[in-house]
Each structure stands twice: as structure tokens, then as C-alpha cells.
Design a protein around this motif. Sequence first.
Motif, PDB file in Angstrom:
ATOM      1  N   THR A  23      46.730  78.901  25.876  1.00 59.60           N
ATOM      2  CA  THR A  23      47.538  80.035  26.267  1.00 59.60           C
ATOM      3  C   THR A  23      46.679  81.288  26.164  1.00 59.60           C
ATOM      4  OG1 THR A  23      49.646  81.158  25.936  1.00 59.60           O
ATOM      5  CG2 THR A  23      48.499  80.433  23.960  1.00 59.60           C
ATOM      6  N   THR A  25      45.137  82.732  28.639  1.00 57.68           N
ATOM      7  CA  THR A  25      43.923  82.425  29.383  1.00 57.68           C
ATOM      8  C   THR A  25      43.361  83.640  30.113  1.00 57.68           C
ATOM      9  OG1 THR A  25      45.178  81.806  31.348  1.00 57.68           O
ATOM     10  CG2 THR A  25      44.645  80.049  29.771  1.00 57.68           C
ATOM     11  N   LEU A  27      43.672  84.191  33.083  1.00 57.80           N
ATOM     12  CA  LEU A  27      43.269  83.795  34.429  1.00 57.80           C
ATOM     13  C   LEU A  27      44.197  84.440  35.453  1.00 57.80           C
ATOM     14  CD1 LEU A  27      42.659  79.993  33.812  1.00 57.80           C
ATOM     15  CD2 LEU A  27      40.929  81.778  34.115  1.00 57.80           C
ATOM     16  N   ASP A  33      40.017  76.825  40.692  1.00 57.37           N
ATOM     17  CA  ASP A  33      40.077  75.686  39.774  1.00 57.37           C
ATOM     18  C   ASP A  33      38.694  75.110  39.508  1.00 57.37           C
ATOM     19  OD1 ASP A  33      42.810  75.966  39.693  1.00 57.37           O
ATOM     20  OD2 ASP A  33      43.239  74.171  40.878  1.00 57.37           O
ATOM     21  N   ILE A  36      37.025  76.381  36.337  1.00 52.69           N
ATOM     22  CA  ILE A  36      37.587  76.115  35.014  1.00 52.69           C
ATOM     23  C   ILE A  36      37.999  74.658  34.794  1.00 52.69           C
ATOM     24  CG2 ILE A  36      38.354  78.469  34.624  1.00 52.69           C
ATOM     25  CD1 ILE A  36      41.150  77.561  35.560  1.00 52.69           C
ATOM     26  N   LEU A  43      43.829  69.429  36.185  1.00 58.27           N
ATOM     27  CA  LEU A  43      44.115  70.798  35.751  1.00 58.27           C
ATOM     28  C   LEU A  43      45.460  71.268  36.286  1.00 58.27           C
ATOM     29  CD1 LEU A  43      43.316  73.696  34.751  1.00 58.27           C
ATOM     30  CD2 LEU A  43      42.148  73.973  36.936  1.00 58.27           C
ATOM     31  N   TYR A  44      46.241  71.877  35.399  1.00 58.20           N
ATOM     32  CA  TYR A  44      47.474  72.572  35.772  1.00 58.20           C
ATOM     33  C   TYR A  44      47.441  73.932  35.111  1.00 58.20           C
ATOM     34  CZ  TYR A  44      48.973  67.954  37.122  1.00 58.20           C
ATOM     35  OH  TYR A  44      49.052  66.724  37.704  1.00 58.20           O
ATOM     36  N   ARG A  45      47.885  74.936  35.824  1.00 57.02           N
ATOM     37  CA  ARG A  45      47.836  76.280  35.260  1.00 57.02           C
ATOM     38  C   ARG A  45      48.949  77.148  35.830  1.00 57.02           C
ATOM     39  NH1 ARG A  45      42.509  78.441  38.504  1.00 57.02           N
ATOM     40  NH2 ARG A  45      43.390  80.518  38.418  1.00 57.02           N
ATOM     41  N   ASP A  47      49.281  81.241  36.118  1.00 58.46           N
ATOM     42  CA  ASP A  47      48.562  82.504  35.937  1.00 58.46           C
ATOM     43  C   ASP A  47      49.524  83.674  36.008  1.00 58.46           C
ATOM     44  OD1 ASP A  47      46.254  80.961  35.981  1.00 58.46           O
ATOM     45  OD2 ASP A  47      45.888  81.339  38.103  1.00 58.46           O
ATOM     46  N   GLY A  54      49.041  83.729  30.607  1.00 54.75           N
ATOM     47  CA  GLY A  54      48.559  82.549  31.305  1.00 54.75           C
ATOM     48  C   GLY A  54      48.621  81.295  30.460  1.00 54.75           C
ATOM     49  N   TYR A  56      47.438  77.039  30.553  1.00 52.69           N
ATOM     50  CA  TYR A  56      46.432  76.166  31.169  1.00 52.69           C
ATOM     51  C   TYR A  56      46.532  74.803  30.488  1.00 52.69           C
ATOM     52  CZ  TYR A  56      41.360  74.888  31.561  1.00 52.69           C
ATOM     53  OH  TYR A  56      40.151  74.283  31.758  1.00 52.69           O
ATOM     54  N   SER A  71      55.875  73.683  36.838  1.00 53.66           N
ATOM     55  CA  SER A  71      55.627  75.047  36.386  1.00 53.66           C
ATOM     56  C   SER A  71      56.928  75.808  36.581  1.00 53.66           C
ATOM     57  CB  SER A  71      54.510  75.686  37.204  1.00 53.66           C
ATOM     58  OG  SER A  71      54.368  77.031  36.823  1.00 53.66           O
TER      59      SER A  71
END
Length: 115
Positions: A23, A25, A27, A33, A36, A43-45, A47, A54, A56, A71
Amino acid sequence: MYTKLDPLTLYIQEKNPACILLTETWLSPVVPDSLIGLNDYILYRTDRTSRGGGVYALLNRTIFKQFSVTSCSKNYGNIELIRVTCVSSCQSFSMVYIYRPPGTSVVEDQLLART
């Protein structure tokens, strides 16, 4: 986060964790992607368009064969949230990862508590 990528990458390569959740992040959608992410991880994020925050998540694709990721940040105002359900050969579990910024309203907290 950029200054911490090298130590984080080294840690991941050494320990090979099943999942990494971060957390704060910082970003933004302009960070690709590819900058990072890591080869053996999905990867899931979520932003922020403003400074800070953010969420991640990196999930080890060799350990978990099935993923369900949601999300949900748009439903909770300033609160950022990723819900992940993972399935491996021996177990299944769900986790919710949340960033709740300072100054979050009571209404946003109540929305989050109802989930």
C-alpha cells in the motif's frame, strides 16, 4: 516506490513469496506494468490520480493456478481496495487489501463496513 524497487525485487527473488501486497505505492496510471511487474507474478493494482495512496498485489503464478480479482475502489470514495480469491492445488482463500487515507469520511467507512 521507485527507489524501493531494487530491494523489493531482490527480496522476492530470494524468498519467492506466494503473494506480495503493498500500500502507499504512489503509482499512477502513467507508470507501465512492465516497470513494476515480475516474470513469475501476476500484477494487480489500483492507482490514484492524485498524490499518494495506491494498492499493489503480486501473485505467484506458479503457486496459484486460478485467480479472481476485483478492484472495488470506485465504490468506496477515496478508499482503494483490491479483493483477490486464489486457488492452489491444496487450498483456496480470499483476501481484501485496503488503503484508507487520512481524512476518510464516516460515510466512506460505513460503505466499507457493509461489504
